[in-house]
Design a protein around this motif. Sequence first.
Motif, mmCIF file in Angstrom:
data_model
loop_
_atom_site.group_PDB
_atom_site.id
_atom_site.type_symbol
_atom_site.label_atom_id
_atom_site.label_comp_id
_atom_site.label_asym_id
_atom_site.label_seq_id
_atom_site.Cartn_x
_atom_site.Cartn_y
_atom_site.Cartn_z
ATOM 1 N N ILE A 91 6.463 32.854 30.642
ATOM 2 C CA ILE A 91 5.511 33.980 30.592
ATOM 3 C C ILE A 91 4.513 33.830 29.444
ATOM 4 C CG2 ILE A 91 7.042 35.643 31.751
ATOM 5 C CD1 ILE A 91 7.414 36.917 28.895
ATOM 6 N N GLY A 92 4.808 32.935 28.505
ATOM 7 C CA GLY A 92 3.889 32.757 27.380
ATOM 8 C C GLY A 92 3.054 31.503 27.480
ATOM 9 N N LEU A 97 7.389 33.116 22.434
ATOM 10 C CA LEU A 97 7.576 34.557 22.588
ATOM 11 C C LEU A 97 8.759 34.823 23.512
ATOM 12 C CD1 LEU A 97 6.399 36.226 25.452
ATOM 13 C CD2 LEU A 97 4.607 34.617 24.853
ATOM 14 N N ALA A 98 9.260 36.031 23.413
ATOM 15 C CA ALA A 98 10.309 36.475 24.318
ATOM 16 C C ALA A 98 10.061 37.947 24.608
ATOM 17 C CB ALA A 98 11.677 36.273 23.673
ATOM 18 N N ASN A 124 2.857 39.854 18.632
ATOM 19 C CA ASN A 124 1.967 38.881 17.967
ATOM 20 C C ASN A 124 0.714 38.657 18.818
ATOM 21 O OD1 ASN A 124 1.211 35.765 17.897
ATOM 22 N ND2 ASN A 124 1.847 36.438 15.871
ATOM 23 N N PRO A 125 -0.476 38.867 18.226
ATOM 24 C CA PRO A 125 -1.714 38.826 19.038
ATOM 25 C C PRO A 125 -1.917 37.507 19.795
ATOM 26 C CG PRO A 125 -2.172 39.760 16.882
ATOM 27 C CD PRO A 125 -0.759 39.253 16.833
ATOM 28 N N ARG A 132 -1.334 37.330 28.527
ATOM 29 C CA ARG A 132 -2.442 37.821 29.355
ATOM 30 C C ARG A 132 -3.075 36.686 30.162
ATOM 31 N NH1 ARG A 132 -5.169 42.750 27.817
ATOM 32 N NH2 ARG A 132 -3.937 43.832 26.263
ATOM 33 N N ALA A 133 -3.228 35.538 29.497
ATOM 34 C CA ALA A 133 -3.843 34.397 30.189
ATOM 35 C C ALA A 133 -2.938 33.931 31.326
ATOM 36 C CB ALA A 133 -4.098 33.264 29.192
ATOM 37 N N VAL A 134 -1.644 33.847 31.048
ATOM 38 C CA VAL A 134 -0.698 33.413 32.091
ATOM 39 C C VAL A 134 -0.716 34.407 33.254
ATOM 40 C CG1 VAL A 134 1.770 33.141 32.597
ATOM 41 C CG2 VAL A 134 0.798 32.055 30.589
#
Length: 249
Positions: A91-92, A97-98, A124-125, A132-134
């Motif tokens: 997802i990242g 990230l998790a 974390n931005p 968001r991109a994924v």
Amino acid sequence: YVVSYNDADSLERIFEKSASKIACFIIEPVMENLGIVLPDAGYLERVRELCDEYNVVLIFDEVKTGLTAGHQGAAQRLGVIPDLITLAKSIGGGLTLAAFGGKKKYMDFVTNGKMAHFGTFNGNPLAMAGVRAVDKICTKETLAVAEAFNQQALDRINEIIDEYQLPAHTVGFGVKGCITWTTTPLRNYRDYKATDFAIAELSWLFSLNRGIITPPGLDEQWLISLAHGQKEVDLLVEDFRAFAQALRA
Ligand SMILES: Cc1ncc(COP(=O)(O)O)c(C=O)c1O
């Protein structure tokens, strides 16, 4: 408590004896650290029923499945709804990230502030931009294209296994696939431990020396990402053909 995958009877026995001491049952819906081990027909449905019957929270660890299993993960694909879910990796899009989520009943503890959920890297931005991109690029359509490439790779590798009569089989799920060095499908960790690790290591090294880097856990798992196409599938398949030829030479 630890219970073998694909063994709902054992789970039931443990729940019968000890459910009052068990808060949750956490499971990968499809096990993906042993190659790929799929749930038997009806297994996850029975797990869901048992968790409901014994009032145990069911958590799906979708750290490795997630988006690689389909647009809405393995839970949606397999049609069994957990109470909570953990996600990471896919997802990242490669960022660290998790995430976790679940039914309102449980997540309310976080949103109403009863259970503080803070952390240095929470939200974390950069990681959130990755998500968001994924989310934008991993549409049902683009994932379907990657999945078709994966299926093509699996089909062609299966043909090579047949042609060279190798003691192996392939397993695929979503955009992931693997070669497992047994002739019968694996159902749990013990089955996996009985596979041929010597040949798995040989195959891993053979591929590594030819530019195909799969994880070193000897489960020979690959992932067809949106960046991969026909050229990469051909590379994967032809590398395996060269390995089969070398083995039988
Ligand atoms: C299925 C599965 N769950 C959980 C984890 C652990 O995730 P983390 O390193 O974020 O604790 C991993 C790590 O690879 C994993 O493969």
